[in-house]
Design a protein around this motif. Structure first.
Motif, PDB file in Angstrom:
ATOM      1  N   PHE A  35       0.841  -1.194   0.000  1.00 12.43           N
ATOM      2  CA  PHE A  35       0.000   0.000   0.000  1.00 12.43           C
ATOM      3  C   PHE A  35       0.884   1.255   0.000  1.00 12.43           C
ATOM      4  N   LEU A  36       1.864   1.310   0.898  1.00 12.66           N
ATOM      5  CA  LEU A  36       2.734   2.486   1.008  1.00 12.66           C
ATOM      6  C   LEU A  36       3.536   2.712  -0.265  1.00 12.66           C
ATOM      7  N   ALA A  37       4.006   1.629  -0.887  1.00  7.02           N
ATOM      8  CA  ALA A  37       4.782   1.755  -2.129  1.00  7.02           C
ATOM      9  C   ALA A  37       3.932   2.361  -3.232  1.00  7.02           C
ATOM     10  N   ASP A  38       2.687   1.884  -3.370  1.00  8.74           N
ATOM     11  CA  ASP A  38       1.791   2.420  -4.397  1.00  8.74           C
ATOM     12  C   ASP A  38       1.347   3.836  -4.057  1.00  8.74           C
ATOM     13  N   PHE A  39       1.187   4.122  -2.766  1.00 11.69           N
ATOM     14  CA  PHE A  39       0.750   5.449  -2.320  1.00 11.69           C
ATOM     15  C   PHE A  39       1.771   6.511  -2.723  1.00 11.69           C
ATOM     16  N   LYS A  40       3.054   6.185  -2.595  1.00 12.70           N
ATOM     17  CA  LYS A  40       4.114   7.124  -2.956  1.00 12.70           C
ATOM     18  C   LYS A  40       4.151   7.386  -4.460  1.00 12.70           C
ATOM     19  N   LYS A  41       3.820   6.376  -5.250  1.00  9.69           N
ATOM     20  CA  LYS A  41       3.937   6.481  -6.704  1.00  9.69           C
ATOM     21  C   LYS A  41       2.708   7.084  -7.372  1.00  9.69           C
ATOM     22  N   SER A  42       1.523   6.906  -6.790  1.00 11.18           N
ATOM     23  CA  SER A  42       0.284   7.226  -7.493  1.00 11.18           C
ATOM     24  C   SER A  42      -0.464   8.416  -6.889  1.00 11.18           C
ATOM     25  N   GLN A  43      -0.598   9.468  -7.672  1.00  9.98           N
ATOM     26  CA  GLN A  43      -1.402  10.603  -7.250  1.00  9.98           C
ATOM     27  C   GLN A  43      -2.878  10.212  -7.198  1.00  9.98           C
ATOM     28  N   GLU A  44      -3.290   9.356  -8.114  1.00  9.23           N
ATOM     29  CA  GLU A  44      -4.676   8.895  -8.137  1.00  9.23           C
ATOM     30  C   GLU A  44      -5.034   8.213  -6.817  1.00  9.23           C
ATOM     31  N   LEU A  45      -4.128   7.356  -6.324  1.00 11.51           N
ATOM     32  CA  LEU A  45      -4.393   6.671  -5.053  1.00 11.51           C
ATOM     33  C   LEU A  45      -4.427   7.673  -3.901  1.00 11.51           C
ATOM     34  N   ARG A  46      -3.515   8.614  -3.896  1.00 11.46           N
ATOM     35  CA  ARG A  46      -3.519   9.621  -2.820  1.00 11.46           C
ATOM     36  C   ARG A  46      -4.815  10.425  -2.830  1.00 11.46           C
ATOM     37  N   ASP A  47      -5.295  10.731  -4.031  1.00 14.08           N
ATOM     38  CA  ASP A  47      -6.560  11.469  -4.134  1.00 14.08           C
ATOM     39  C   ASP A  47      -7.725  10.625  -3.619  1.00 14.08           C
ATOM     40  N   MET A  48      -7.722   9.327  -3.943  1.00 10.09           N
ATOM     41  CA  MET A  48      -8.805   8.448  -3.500  1.00 10.09           C
ATOM     42  C   MET A  48      -8.807   8.297  -1.982  1.00 10.09           C
ATOM     43  N   VAL A  49      -7.595   8.164  -1.396  1.00 10.47           N
ATOM     44  CA  VAL A  49      -7.492   8.013   0.058  1.00 10.47           C
ATOM     45  C   VAL A  49      -7.801   9.335   0.756  1.00 10.47           C
ATOM     46  N   GLY A  50      -7.478  10.468   0.076  1.00 10.13           N
ATOM     47  CA  GLY A  50      -7.737  11.784   0.653  1.00 10.13           C
ATOM     48  C   GLY A  50      -6.720  12.194   1.684  1.00 10.13           C
ATOM     49  N   LYS A  51      -5.498  11.670   1.560  1.00 10.75           N
ATOM     50  CA  LYS A  51      -4.425  12.003   2.495  1.00 10.75           C
ATOM     51  C   LYS A  51      -3.133  12.228   1.717  1.00 10.75           C
ATOM     52  N   ASP A  52      -2.266  13.049   2.290  1.00  7.73           N
ATOM     53  CA  ASP A  52      -0.947  13.263   1.694  1.00  7.73           C
ATOM     54  C   ASP A  52       0.108  12.354   2.301  1.00  7.73           C
ATOM     55  N   SER A  53      -0.201  11.774   3.461  1.00  3.12           N
ATOM     56  CA  SER A  53       0.732  10.853   4.105  1.00  3.12           C
ATOM     57  C   SER A  53      -0.067   9.772   4.817  1.00  3.12           C
ATOM     58  N   LEU A  54       0.619   8.641   5.079  1.00  2.00           N
ATOM     59  CA  LEU A  54      -0.044   7.518   5.739  1.00  2.00           C
ATOM     60  C   LEU A  54       0.703   7.168   7.022  1.00  2.00           C
ATOM     61  N   ASP A  55       0.641   8.056   7.994  1.00  5.26           N
ATOM     62  CA  ASP A  55       1.286   7.795   9.275  1.00  5.26           C
ATOM     63  C   ASP A  55       0.588   6.635   9.991  1.00  5.26           C
ATOM     64  N   GLU A  56      -0.718   6.558   9.786  1.00  5.89           N
ATOM     65  CA  GLU A  56      -1.496   5.449  10.346  1.00  5.89           C
ATOM     66  C   GLU A  56      -2.444   4.951   9.261  1.00  5.89           C
ATOM     67  N   ILE A  57      -2.466   3.644   9.057  1.00  7.12           N
ATOM     68  CA  ILE A  57      -3.320   3.037   8.035  1.00  7.12           C
ATOM     69  C   ILE A  57      -4.535   2.429   8.713  1.00  7.12           C
ATOM     70  N   THR A  58      -5.714   2.821   8.267  1.00  7.46           N
ATOM     71  CA  THR A  58      -6.969   2.332   8.834  1.00  7.46           C
ATOM     72  C   THR A  58      -7.582   1.272   7.936  1.00  7.46           C
ATOM     73  N   ALA A  59      -8.609   0.605   8.452  1.00  7.40           N
ATOM     74  CA  ALA A  59      -9.330  -0.395   7.660  1.00  7.40           C
ATOM     75  C   ALA A  59      -9.976   0.265   6.443  1.00  7.40           C
ATOM     76  N   GLU A  60     -10.463   1.471   6.608  1.00  8.17           N
ATOM     77  CA  GLU A  60     -11.078   2.184   5.486  1.00  8.17           C
ATOM     78  C   GLU A  60     -10.032   2.517   4.423  1.00  8.17           C
ATOM     79  N   ASP A  61      -8.822   2.860   4.861  1.00 10.17           N
ATOM     80  CA  ASP A  61      -7.739   3.112   3.904  1.00 10.17           C
ATOM     81  C   ASP A  61      -7.454   1.864   3.071  1.00 10.17           C
ATOM     82  N   VAL A  62      -7.418   0.707   3.731  1.00  7.70           N
ATOM     83  CA  VAL A  62      -7.153  -0.545   3.016  1.00  7.70           C
ATOM     84  C   VAL A  62      -8.275  -0.837   2.029  1.00  7.70           C
TER      85      VAL A  62
END
Length: 486
Positions: A35-62
């Motif tokens: 998840f973190l590897a794809d989050f760093k690479k994909s702006q689309e994923l960051r937009d979908m998650v609605g966060k700029d960083s993933l200090d804590e990953i929730t069930a909804e994030d997954v």
């Protein structure tokens, strides 16, 4: 290395996400790592998650990550697989139409019969990129063939390694792989090769000889077992009166490729004195998709690689958490044979995070497999019967090792003939087996309505027949009988 000889070990190990992951939360750590590897690479994923960083990953994030990967996998399949290109163009649907989890229900199912009829139409890479092909049985008489690239195989290795680590296995342990050898269906070799590539100790022990299995355990200081459920159960029941299994040092037993009836689990726990866990895998998905933990609170899915849902098998309507339905699987990263919304025919439930084990807080689970749609049939005026129904009552009878039910029809009545592998006093065995069968409402109701004969019961000596992998517990010889599960 067997089937992984084409992979250069040193290079491959650097590509494995699971190599440095340890602990009983290894599977969740692997999912978060991807998840973190794809989050760093994909702006689309960051937009979908609605966060700029993933200090804590929730069930909804997954969940959001799985939606993103579903769209990616669908797009890849549509661009590279002839089958999916035609299927989705005919349905008038594109990945851009899948904006929410609810939208996934718009995507047509993939039927196993389609894969069996034309496996090559599913293949999304040239044959030169295929590292390994697996064959599994189909319901139409044709066999399903699925293709895996080197990346696919490494993802399978990652998933297997993280799964066995999540149940406590370390580099100091040894896993004994106990799948009976079959030419077209041999997950044991894949499991063994995956462990060795991941730096874990394992050996394949496919013999049906009880003494040889025990010798292998002693010689190799085996601490974990994994194999076909009925095979490990059979070895256990034939060995428990001859050997002190609790002294063997086995820490955990993982039962795979078949449902694990609770009575089987109970008897194996009593014999070995260790947890007995269920594992779920499909050849089409690369064998390793979900595994139970010692909390017995559902099987944890390898959520970075697979998305699973439950649907009504007749209407296709999505089922909510805790509602029984047919499991539908989607491969999220498969290159060789991507499968989108693939019907498993297995009945179970999806359970939400977290698990009671405390190690999995963001990954939803699959409940115990309740049975298979294609293993159900009916007797009398429509009572449904299936192997799991009889497993719990017949295997609870002391001395019963296995059984086979043959269904025939005479006049207007169904005839049920049970042949059981049994060790003990036959008169007492008959009494207990007949009482067990009469405890089932399906049998009592059909008898009360005079639509079946009194079940016939006969015995053969336990251990006197050769073990047959994936043998049918119910053989229906009735002609033109409605076996619909609806």
């Amino acid at each position: 290395m067997g089937i992984l000889t084409k992979v250069k070990v040193a290079v491959a190990r650097r590509k494995l996400n699971s190599m440095d992951i340890i602990g009983t939360d290894s599977l969740e750590k692997l999912i978060h790592s991807r998840f973190l590897a794809d989050f760093k690479k994909s702006q689309e994923l960051r937009d979908m998650v609605g966060k700029d960083s993933l200090d804590e990953i929730t069930a909804e994030d997954v969940n959001t990550y799985q939606l993103y990967k579903f769209r990616e996998s669908m797009r890849y399949a549509m661009e590279n697989s002839h089958y999916y290109k035609k299927k989705y163009e005919a349905a008038g649907i594109t990945p851009d139409d899948i904006k929410t989890m609810a939208d996934i229900s718009k995507v047509p199912f993939t039927d196993p019969d389609d894969l069996a009829e034309n496996s090559m139409a599913f293949c999304a890479v040239s044959q030169g990129k295929v590292m390994r092909a697996f064959t599994t049985s189909g319901t139409t008489g044709n066999r399903k063939r699925v293709f895996f690239t080197q990346n696919d195989v490494l993802n399978i290795v990652d998933s297997i390694a993280a799964a066995v680590k999540s149940v406590g296995m370390t580099k100091d342990d040894t896993l004994q792989v106990m799948f009976p050898a079959v030419s077209a269906w041999d997950p044991g070799l894949m499991m063994d090769s995956a462990c060795k590539l991941a730096g874990l100790n394992s050996l394949v022990s496919s013999t049906a000889d009880v003494d040889e299995q025990i010798k292998n355990m002693k010689d190799n200081k085996t601490t974990y077992l994994i194999g076909l459920t009925s095979f490990i159960y059979r070895i256990t029941m034939l060995a428990k009166d001859k050997y002190d299994l609790r002294s063997m040092g086995v820490k955990t037993i993982i039962c795979s490729a078949e449902p694990l009836p609770e009575i089987m689990r109970k008897q194996m726990i009593e014999a070995w004195g260790c947890p007995v866990l269920a594992q779920y895998g499909m050849t089409e998905m690369g064998l390793a998709t979900a595994i139970e933990c010692a909390a017995y609170d559902g099987m944890h899915t390898s959520g970075a690689y697979f998305f699973v849902e439950a649907v009504d098998p007749v209407t296709g309507e999505s089922k909510g958490y805790g509602e029984s339905g047919e499991l539908i699987w989607t491969s999220l990263v498969m290159e060789g044979t991507p499968l989108i919304r693939y019907r498993s025919r297995d009945i179970s439930q999806i359970l939400p995070a977290p698990c009671n084990c405390g190690c999995f807080s963001t990954v939803r689970r699959v409940a115990k497999i309740q049975g298979r749609l294609d293993a159900q049939t009916k007797i009398g005026y429509g009572q449904k019967i299936f192997p799991a129904l009889f497993d719990e009552v017949l295997l609870a009878v002391p001395g019963v090792l296995s059984y086979k039910l043959t269904l025939t029809h005479e006049g207007y009545k169904d005839k049920l003939n049970f042949v059981l592998e049994y060790k003990g006093d036959e008169e007492e065995g008959h009494r207990q087996v007949e009482a067990a069968l009469m405890s089932l409402d399906e049998i009592k109701d059909a008898l009360d309505n005079d639509l079946i004969e009194i079940p016939e019961v006969s015995f053969i000596e336990a251990g006197s027949i050769e073990f047959v992998p994936k043998s049918k517990a119910i053989v229906d010889l009735r002609e033109n009988y409605d076996v619909s599960s609806t």
